[in-house]
Design a protein around this motif. Structure first.
Motif: not given
Length: 408
Positions: A293-296, A314-321, A348-350, A368-369
């Motif tokens: 999901g990053t770069g190319y 982990r970028s997919f978790l931004q705004g989740l919820g 990246g689960v935090e 994982q996180g």
């Protein structure tokens, strides 16, 4: 001007030195077509060229020429039936005739070239006095890296991946750490790129494989170890031979090793890279696509490569919820990957909120996180595995849900 061809080594490694030599000649022809009669061009060595631009009235003239060189060099080439695209980085040093010696001028341009590469390649930078201090620091870092490998100074930390179905640790990712005697723990983001540029990452990667496989033999049989592979290991080393050696020395079964690759490996897109991955899969080694999901990153990788697992960045978790679009995107990628027969990991689960939303998604297999566990040394991981195994033996039924408290 110090002109360096970016990633030229990969062309030599994948297509052969004859193609590389023809490419160097084509680059030289283009340079000759750009400069004036009063300027001088020389191949300085390897894939480096020197352009002496003289006379100039103001530094802006050097910027103009540097821009033209980068644009010209970056145009595609047709060499021996291959379509090649290559970029250039340039270091620029400007001086009056009496200000510095030729050697100092070359050194300054070389230091400016390092800055251009550090800033992302495909660009140019002028020499600045503070670069000399940074260049000395860089040379010391390179020396310390070689000494660290020779003296066995590196360490490996392990970050667990938790299975959402069994609520247990299923895999542990091996992460290289460098506790420096003078500077303390040096970030991998600082020393890994340097090791890759030096080519030292091939030897370091071999060391990590052997240590991680040996460590995994001390864990319960159902737990795997995951090891990251650099694109340099594919381009300059023999990944298949290194993995076979690590498995043989340690006695670890092949199906307990996962190798994690990123899109940068796939951008090579060579038959040799694909053949190596296929051979590893046939031997029983599991293959994971990291940071998806990053770069190319392309969805085509999910079905065209011999993958077992995809790790969603982990970028997919931004705004989740809080953002429905974030959830829709995460759900779509996870479900598509699962339908293609791949195991799905969310990195990246935090937060507890993120974990609760992810746990409700049936397509996700592992998480994982930092919420679940920080990367920890091998001895601490073994203690964690023993504690969780003992706890599991006392429970008649699985816990209803995974939580940070249970994980730690």
């Amino acid at each position: 001007m110090f002109v360096d061809l970016d990633h030229f080594k990969q062309i030599n490694d994948t297509l052969g030195h004859a193609v590389g030599d023809h490419l160097l000649c084509a680059v030289a022809d283009r340079l000759r077509g750009i400069v004036r009669e009063s300027d001088v061009i020389a191949r300085f060595g390897g894939d480096e060229f020197i352009v002496l631009q003289s006379p100039i009235r103001k530094p802006e003239e050097a910027s103009t020429l540097a821009r033209r060189i980068i644009e010209a060099v970056s145009e595609p080439y047709r060499i021996d039936g291959h379509r090649l695209v290559i970029a250039a980085s340039i270091g620029v040093a400007v001086a009056s005739a009496a200000a510095v010696t030729a050697d100092v001028l070359l050194q300054n341009a070389d230091m400016a070239l390092y800055r251009a590469k550090f800033d992302g390649r495909g660009t140019w930078r002028f020499f600045e006095p503070d670069m000399e201090v940074k260049a000395r620091a860089r040379r010391k870092l390179e020396t310390d890296l070689r000494n660290a490998l020779a003296n066995d100074d590196f360490e490996i930390y392990y970050q667990p991946l938790y299975n959402l179905k069994t609520h247990a640790i299923s895999t542990c990712e091996a992460l290289l750490r460098w506790p420096h005697a003078e500077r303390g723990m040096i970030s991998p983001a600082e020393f890994i790129p340097v090791a890759e540029e030096m080519g030292l990452i091939v030897d370091i990667g071999r060391w990590v494989l052997q240590r991680a496989c040996r460590e995994c033999t001390r864990w319960p049989n159902q737990i795997r170890v995951a090891v990251n592979l650099s694109p340099i290991q594919f381009g300059r080393g023999d990944v298949v031979a290194d993995i076979h050696e690590a498995l043989t020395i340690s006695g670890l079964p092949a199906n307990r090793l996962e190798v994690e690759i990123t899109e940068s490996v796939l951008l090579l897109d060579t038959e040799a890279t694909r053949a190596a991955l296929l051979r590893l899969r046939q031997d029983g080694v599991r293959i994971s696509l990291d940071d998806f999901g990053t770069g190319y990153s392309s969805l085509s990788y999910l079905h065209s490569l011999p993958l077992h697992k995809v790790k969603i960045d982990r970028s997919f978790l931004q705004g989740l919820g809080t953002d429905d679009r974030s959830w829709t995107l995460l759900h779509g990628v996870a479900q598509l990957s699962a339908q293609l027969g791949l195991s799905v990991v969310i990195e990246g689960v935090e937060t507890e909120e993120q974990l609760a939303v992810i746990a409700a998604e049936q397509s996700v297999d592992e998480v994982q996180g930092f919420l679940l566990s920080m990367p920890i040394p091998g001895r601490q991981l073994r203690a964690l595995l023993e504690a969780t195994s003992a706890e599991a033996r006392t429970l008649r039924e699985p816990q209803p849900r995974l939580s940070a408290g249970a994980a730690l």
